[in-house]
Design a protein around this motif. Structure first.
Motif, PDB file in Angstrom:
ATOM      1  N   LEU A  55       0.806  -1.232   0.000  1.00  0.00           N
ATOM      2  CA  LEU A  55       0.000   0.000   0.000  1.00  0.00           C
ATOM      3  C   LEU A  55       0.837   1.279   0.000  1.00  0.00           C
ATOM      4  O   LEU A  55       0.265   2.370  -0.037  1.00  0.00           O
ATOM      5  N   ALA A  56       2.152   1.166   0.046  1.00  0.00           N
ATOM      6  CA  ALA A  56       3.027   2.337   0.217  1.00  0.00           C
ATOM      7  C   ALA A  56       2.568   3.172   1.410  1.00  0.00           C
ATOM      8  O   ALA A  56       2.561   4.409   1.373  1.00  0.00           O
ATOM      9  N   LEU A  57       2.152   2.479   2.465  1.00  0.00           N
ATOM     10  CA  LEU A  57       1.640   3.136   3.663  1.00  0.00           C
ATOM     11  C   LEU A  57       2.592   2.857   4.832  1.00  0.00           C
ATOM     12  O   LEU A  57       2.908   1.700   5.122  1.00  0.00           O
ATOM     13  N   ALA A  58       3.034   3.934   5.493  1.00  0.00           N
ATOM     14  CA  ALA A  58       3.846   3.787   6.701  1.00  0.00           C
ATOM     15  C   ALA A  58       2.910   3.540   7.882  1.00  0.00           C
ATOM     16  O   ALA A  58       1.911   4.251   8.036  1.00  0.00           O
ATOM     17  N   VAL A  59       3.191   2.514   8.688  1.00  0.00           N
ATOM     18  CA  VAL A  59       2.373   2.253   9.873  1.00  0.00           C
ATOM     19  C   VAL A  59       3.265   2.046  11.089  1.00  0.00           C
ATOM     20  O   VAL A  59       4.428   1.657  10.978  1.00  0.00           O
ATOM     21  N   ARG A  60       2.673   2.313  12.263  1.00  0.00           N
ATOM     22  CA  ARG A  60       3.345   2.019  13.528  1.00  0.00           C
ATOM     23  C   ARG A  60       2.567   0.905  14.218  1.00  0.00           C
ATOM     24  O   ARG A  60       1.418   1.107  14.632  1.00  0.00           O
ATOM     25  N   PRO A  61       3.153  -0.311  14.322  1.00  0.00           N
ATOM     26  CA  PRO A  61       2.457  -1.408  14.993  1.00  0.00           C
ATOM     27  C   PRO A  61       2.223  -1.071  16.461  1.00  0.00           C
ATOM     28  O   PRO A  61       3.122  -0.556  17.128  1.00  0.00           O
ATOM     29  N   LEU A  62       1.010  -1.350  16.968  1.00  0.00           N
ATOM     30  CA  LEU A  62       0.676  -1.010  18.354  1.00  0.00           C
ATOM     31  C   LEU A  62       0.628  -2.261  19.223  1.00  0.00           C
ATOM     32  O   LEU A  62       1.415  -2.411  20.140  1.00  0.00           O
ATOM     33  N   ARG A  63      -0.294  -3.162  18.959  1.00  0.00           N
ATOM     34  CA  ARG A  63      -0.322  -4.414  19.732  1.00  0.00           C
ATOM     35  C   ARG A  63      -1.125  -5.457  18.979  1.00  0.00           C
ATOM     36  O   ARG A  63      -1.999  -5.143  18.165  1.00  0.00           O
ATOM     37  N   CYS A  64      -0.798  -6.726  19.294  1.00  0.00           N
ATOM     38  CA  CYS A  64      -1.551  -7.839  18.723  1.00  0.00           C
ATOM     39  C   CYS A  64      -2.832  -7.983  19.535  1.00  0.00           C
ATOM     40  O   CYS A  64      -2.786  -8.090  20.765  1.00  0.00           O
ATOM     41  N   VAL A  65      -3.980  -7.963  18.858  1.00  0.00           N
ATOM     42  CA  VAL A  65      -5.252  -7.968  19.574  1.00  0.00           C
ATOM     43  C   VAL A  65      -6.025  -9.274  19.422  1.00  0.00           C
ATOM     44  O   VAL A  65      -7.006  -9.498  20.119  1.00  0.00           O
ATOM     45  N   TRP A  66      -5.592 -10.137  18.498  1.00  0.00           N
ATOM     46  CA  TRP A  66      -6.339 -11.393  18.287  1.00  0.00           C
ATOM     47  C   TRP A  66      -5.474 -12.341  17.463  1.00  0.00           C
ATOM     48  O   TRP A  66      -4.632 -11.890  16.687  1.00  0.00           O
ATOM     49  N   GLN A  67      -5.681 -13.637  17.670  1.00  0.00           N
ATOM     50  CA  GLN A  67      -5.021 -14.662  16.843  1.00  0.00           C
ATOM     51  C   GLN A  67      -6.066 -15.677  16.423  1.00  0.00           C
ATOM     52  O   GLN A  67      -6.964 -15.993  17.194  1.00  0.00           O
ATOM     53  N   CYS A  68      -5.926 -16.207  15.214  1.00  0.00           N
ATOM     54  CA  CYS A  68      -6.844 -17.258  14.766  1.00  0.00           C
ATOM     55  C   CYS A  68      -6.172 -18.069  13.672  1.00  0.00           C
ATOM     56  O   CYS A  68      -5.206 -17.609  13.064  1.00  0.00           O
ATOM     57  N   PRO A  69      -6.644 -19.282  13.418  1.00  0.00           N
ATOM     58  CA  PRO A  69      -6.089 -20.034  12.290  1.00  0.00           C
ATOM     59  C   PRO A  69      -6.638 -19.492  10.974  1.00  0.00           C
ATOM     60  O   PRO A  69      -7.781 -19.022  10.927  1.00  0.00           O
ATOM     61  N   ALA A  70      -5.822 -19.547   9.919  1.00  0.00           N
ATOM     62  CA  ALA A  70      -6.340 -19.246   8.579  1.00  0.00           C
ATOM     63  C   ALA A  70      -7.192 -20.422   8.128  1.00  0.00           C
ATOM     64  O   ALA A  70      -7.037 -21.544   8.627  1.00  0.00           O
ATOM     65  N   GLU A  71      -8.075 -20.177   7.165  1.00  0.00           N
ATOM     66  CA  GLU A  71      -8.882 -21.276   6.626  1.00  0.00           C
ATOM     67  C   GLU A  71      -7.934 -22.261   5.947  1.00  0.00           C
ATOM     68  O   GLU A  71      -7.018 -21.863   5.244  1.00  0.00           O
ATOM     69  N   GLY A  72      -8.112 -23.529   6.210  1.00  0.00           N
ATOM     70  CA  GLY A  72      -7.158 -24.520   5.726  1.00  0.00           C
ATOM     71  C   GLY A  72      -6.044 -24.762   6.739  1.00  0.00           C
ATOM     72  O   GLY A  72      -5.334 -25.748   6.652  1.00  0.00           O
ATOM     73  N   ALA A  73      -5.905 -23.843   7.700  1.00  0.00           N
ATOM     74  CA  ALA A  73      -5.030 -24.009   8.870  1.00  0.00           C
ATOM     75  C   ALA A  73      -3.542 -24.108   8.560  1.00  0.00           C
ATOM     76  O   ALA A  73      -2.759 -24.518   9.395  1.00  0.00           O
ATOM     77  N   ALA A  74      -3.095 -23.701   7.362  1.00  0.00           N
ATOM     78  CA  ALA A  74      -1.662 -23.717   7.076  1.00  0.00           C
ATOM     79  C   ALA A  74      -0.950 -22.572   7.796  1.00  0.00           C
ATOM     80  O   ALA A  74       0.247 -22.644   8.026  1.00  0.00           O
ATOM     81  N   TYR A  75      -1.690 -21.526   8.118  1.00  0.00           N
ATOM     82  CA  TYR A  75      -1.116 -20.340   8.752  1.00  0.00           C
ATOM     83  C   TYR A  75      -1.880 -20.002  10.001  1.00  0.00           C
ATOM     84  O   TYR A  75      -3.053 -20.316  10.152  1.00  0.00           O
ATOM     85  N   ARG A  76      -1.185 -19.277  10.884  1.00  0.00           N
ATOM     86  CA  ARG A  76      -1.851 -18.643  12.000  1.00  0.00           C
ATOM     87  C   ARG A  76      -1.877 -17.143  11.715  1.00  0.00           C
ATOM     88  O   ARG A  76      -0.867 -16.577  11.310  1.00  0.00           O
ATOM     89  N   LEU A  77      -3.016 -16.540  11.869  1.00  0.00           N
ATOM     90  CA  LEU A  77      -3.145 -15.102  11.617  1.00  0.00           C
ATOM     91  C   LEU A  77      -3.071 -14.354  12.938  1.00  0.00           C
ATOM     92  O   LEU A  77      -3.817 -14.655  13.879  1.00  0.00           O
ATOM     93  N   HIS A  78      -2.166 -13.373  13.015  1.00  0.00           N
ATOM     94  CA  HIS A  78      -2.029 -12.517  14.197  1.00  0.00           C
ATOM     95  C   HIS A  78      -2.497 -11.124  13.794  1.00  0.00           C
ATOM     96  O   HIS A  78      -1.889 -10.481  12.926  1.00  0.00           O
ATOM     97  N   TRP A  79      -3.571 -10.684  14.423  1.00  0.00           N
ATOM     98  CA  TRP A  79      -4.212  -9.413  14.058  1.00  0.00           C
ATOM     99  C   TRP A  79      -3.631  -8.304  14.923  1.00  0.00           C
ATOM    100  O   TRP A  79      -3.750  -8.348  16.154  1.00  0.00           O
ATOM    101  N   TRP A  80      -3.020  -7.302  14.285  1.00  0.00           N
ATOM    102  CA  TRP A  80      -2.331  -6.198  14.971  1.00  0.00           C
ATOM    103  C   TRP A  80      -3.022  -4.876  14.708  1.00  0.00           C
ATOM    104  O   TRP A  80      -3.268  -4.530  13.542  1.00  0.00           O
ATOM    105  N   LEU A  81      -3.274  -4.130  15.776  1.00  0.00           N
ATOM    106  CA  LEU A  81      -3.632  -2.730  15.601  1.00  0.00           C
ATOM    107  C   LEU A  81      -2.392  -1.990  15.138  1.00  0.00           C
ATOM    108  O   LEU A  81      -1.287  -2.236  15.649  1.00  0.00           O
TER     109      LEU A  81
END
Ligand code: 8GT
Length: 144
Positions: A55-81
Protein backbone atom coordinates in the motif's frame (compact mmCIF):
# COMPACT_ATOMS: atom_id res chain seq x y z
CA UNK A 1 3.03 -23.28 12.24
CA UNK A 2 3.78 -20.29 10.02
CA UNK A 3 2.44 -16.86 10.88
CA UNK A 4 0.86 -14.10 8.83
CA UNK A 5 0.11 -10.68 10.26
CA UNK A 6 -3.13 -8.81 9.59
CA UNK A 7 -3.03 -5.02 9.92
CA UNK A 8 -5.98 -3.34 11.61
CA UNK A 9 -5.45 0.27 10.58
CA UNK A 10 -7.99 2.72 11.94
CA UNK A 11 -8.63 6.30 10.99
CA UNK A 12 -11.59 8.42 12.12
CA UNK A 13 -13.61 5.42 13.26
CA UNK A 14 -13.09 3.39 10.08
CA UNK A 15 -10.87 0.40 9.31
CA UNK A 16 -8.83 -0.02 6.14
CA UNK A 17 -9.83 -3.06 4.08
CA UNK A 18 -8.51 -4.26 0.74
CA UNK A 19 -9.94 -6.44 -2.00
CA UNK A 20 -7.44 -9.12 -3.00
CA UNK A 21 -6.37 -8.88 -6.65
CA UNK A 22 -7.17 -11.35 -9.42
CA UNK A 23 -4.44 -13.96 -9.77
CA UNK A 24 -3.52 -14.35 -6.08
CA UNK A 25 -5.06 -16.86 -3.64
CA UNK A 26 -8.53 -15.87 -2.40
CA UNK A 27 -8.87 -13.32 -5.25
CA UNK A 28 -11.73 -10.88 -4.76
CA UNK A 29 -11.94 -11.36 -0.98
CA UNK A 30 -12.26 -8.25 1.19
CA UNK A 31 -10.10 -8.19 4.33
CA UNK A 32 -7.80 -5.98 6.32
CA UNK A 33 -4.40 -6.20 4.56
CA UNK A 34 -2.06 -9.02 5.56
CA UNK A 35 1.23 -10.70 4.80
CA UNK A 36 3.40 -13.62 5.78
CA UNK A 37 6.48 -13.30 7.97
CA UNK A 38 9.83 -13.72 6.26
CA UNK A 39 12.51 -15.83 7.96
CA UNK A 40 13.89 -14.18 11.13
CA UNK A 41 11.45 -11.28 10.85
CA UNK A 42 9.44 -10.11 13.87
CA UNK A 43 5.70 -9.51 13.56
CA UNK A 44 6.03 -5.70 13.78
CA UNK A 45 8.77 -5.78 11.12
CA UNK A 46 6.58 -7.87 8.81
CA UNK A 47 3.64 -5.53 9.37
CA UNK A 48 5.68 -2.45 8.46
CA UNK A 49 7.23 -4.14 5.40
CA UNK A 50 3.97 -5.58 4.05
CA UNK A 51 2.06 -2.30 4.38
CA UNK A 52 4.90 -0.53 2.59
CA UNK A 53 4.99 -3.15 -0.21
CA UNK A 54 1.23 -3.54 -0.69
CA UNK A 55 0.00 0.00 0.00
CA UNK A 56 3.03 2.34 0.22
CA UNK A 57 1.64 3.14 3.66
CA UNK A 58 3.85 3.79 6.70
CA UNK A 59 2.37 2.25 9.87
CA UNK A 60 3.34 2.02 13.53
CA UNK A 61 2.46 -1.41 14.99
CA UNK A 62 0.68 -1.01 18.35
CA UNK A 63 -0.32 -4.41 19.73
CA UNK A 64 -1.55 -7.84 18.72
CA UNK A 65 -5.25 -7.97 19.57
CA UNK A 66 -6.34 -11.39 18.29
CA UNK A 67 -5.02 -14.66 16.84
CA UNK A 68 -6.84 -17.26 14.77
CA UNK A 69 -6.09 -20.03 12.29
CA UNK A 70 -6.34 -19.25 8.58
CA UNK A 71 -8.88 -21.28 6.63
CA UNK A 72 -7.16 -24.52 5.73
CA UNK A 73 -5.03 -24.01 8.87
CA UNK A 74 -1.66 -23.72 7.08
CA UNK A 75 -1.12 -20.34 8.75
CA UNK A 76 -1.85 -18.64 12.00
CA UNK A 77 -3.14 -15.10 11.62
CA UNK A 78 -2.03 -12.52 14.20
CA UNK A 79 -4.21 -9.41 14.06
CA UNK A 80 -2.33 -6.20 14.97
CA UNK A 81 -3.63 -2.73 15.60
CA UNK A 82 -1.42 -0.30 13.69
CA UNK A 83 -1.48 3.48 13.47
CA UNK A 84 -1.27 5.01 9.99
CA UNK A 85 1.74 7.34 9.77
CA UNK A 86 1.18 8.66 6.26
CA UNK A 87 -2.01 10.07 4.78
CA UNK A 88 -1.86 8.60 1.28
CA UNK A 89 -2.17 5.07 -0.12
CA UNK A 90 -0.74 3.64 -3.34
CA UNK A 91 -2.00 0.05 -3.65
CA UNK A 92 0.14 -2.45 -5.59
CA UNK A 93 -2.18 -3.65 -8.40
CA UNK A 94 -0.66 -7.15 -8.48
CA UNK A 95 -1.94 -7.71 -4.93
CA UNK A 96 -4.79 -5.28 -4.34
CA UNK A 97 -7.80 -4.59 -6.58
CA UNK A 98 -9.45 -1.93 -4.39
CA UNK A 99 -9.21 -0.28 -0.97
CA UNK A 100 -11.94 1.09 1.29
CA UNK A 101 -12.25 2.57 4.80
CA UNK A 102 -15.24 0.89 6.47
CA UNK A 103 -17.26 0.81 9.66
CA UNK A 104 -18.12 -2.69 10.96
CA UNK A 105 -21.65 -2.52 9.49
CA UNK A 106 -20.19 -1.68 6.09
CA UNK A 107 -17.72 -4.58 6.26
CA UNK A 108 -20.64 -6.92 6.94
CA UNK A 109 -22.11 -5.96 3.56
CA UNK A 110 -18.92 -6.61 1.53
CA UNK A 111 -18.65 -9.91 -0.35
CA UNK A 112 -16.82 -12.19 -0.34
CA UNK A 113 -15.18 -12.06 3.08
CA UNK A 114 -13.39 -14.63 5.25
CA UNK A 115 -15.05 -16.14 8.33
CA UNK A 116 -12.19 -14.72 10.41
CA UNK A 117 -12.77 -11.22 9.08
CA UNK A 118 -16.48 -11.33 9.85
CA UNK A 119 -15.76 -12.59 13.36
CA UNK A 120 -13.17 -9.88 13.89
CA UNK A 121 -15.52 -7.04 12.91
CA UNK A 122 -18.55 -8.48 14.74
CA UNK A 123 -16.95 -9.63 17.99
CA UNK A 124 -13.29 -8.70 18.51
CA UNK A 125 -13.11 -5.09 17.30
CA UNK A 126 -16.13 -3.82 19.31
CA UNK A 127 -14.52 -5.14 22.51
CA UNK A 128 -11.19 -3.34 22.08
CA UNK A 129 -10.68 -0.35 24.39
CA UNK A 130 -9.01 1.56 21.54
CA UNK A 131 -12.11 1.06 19.41
CA UNK A 132 -14.61 1.82 22.20
CA UNK A 133 -12.86 5.17 22.57
CA UNK A 134 -13.61 5.96 18.95
CA UNK A 135 -16.35 8.48 19.61
CA UNK A 136 -13.35 10.74 19.84
CA UNK A 137 -11.92 9.95 16.36
CA UNK A 138 -9.97 6.72 16.80
CA UNK A 139 -7.29 7.69 14.31
CA UNK A 140 -6.22 10.58 16.51
CA UNK A 141 -6.32 8.40 19.64
CA UNK A 142 -4.09 5.77 18.03
CA UNK A 143 -1.65 8.29 16.66
CA UNK A 144 -0.90 9.91 20.01
N1 8GT B 1 -5.98 -11.29 5.20
C1 8GT B 1 -6.69 -12.36 5.59
N2 8GT B 1 -6.29 -13.58 5.18
C2 8GT B 1 -7.01 -14.62 5.59
C3 8GT B 1 -8.17 -14.47 6.40
N3 8GT B 1 -8.67 -15.71 6.64
C4 8GT B 1 -7.87 -16.60 6.01
O1 8GT B 1 -8.01 -17.81 6.00
N4 8GT B 1 -6.86 -15.94 5.34
C5 8GT B 1 -5.80 -16.60 4.57
O2 8GT B 1 -4.60 -16.37 5.29
C6 8GT B 1 -3.52 -16.15 4.39
C7 8GT B 1 -2.95 -14.80 4.70
O3 8GT B 1 -1.70 -14.74 4.19
P1 8GT B 1 -1.21 -13.54 3.28
O4 8GT B 1 -2.09 -12.38 3.33
O5 8GT B 1 0.20 -13.36 3.65
O6 8GT B 1 -1.32 -14.16 1.85
P2 8GT B 1 -0.69 -13.53 0.56
O7 8GT B 1 -1.08 -14.50 -0.49
O8 8GT B 1 -1.13 -12.13 0.38
O9 8GT B 1 0.86 -13.62 0.89
P3 8GT B 1 2.09 -12.61 0.90
O10 8GT B 1 1.59 -11.18 0.75
O11 8GT B 1 2.77 -12.80 2.21
O12 8GT B 1 2.91 -13.07 -0.26
C8 8GT B 1 -4.06 -16.23 2.98
O13 8GT B 1 -3.82 -17.49 2.46
C9 8GT B 1 -5.57 -16.04 3.18
O14 8GT B 1 -6.30 -16.77 2.22
C10 8GT B 1 -8.59 -13.18 6.79
O15 8GT B 1 -9.59 -12.96 7.48
N5 8GT B 1 -7.80 -12.15 6.36
Amino acid sequence: MKTAVVAVIVRAGKVLVVQRAAGIPAAGYWTPPSGKLNAKETEPQALVREMQEELALAVRPLRCVWQCPAEGAAYRLHWWLAAPMSSTLDPAPAEIAAVRWVRPAQFARLQPTFTAGRHFFETILPGLPEWRGHRAPLGSTLEQ
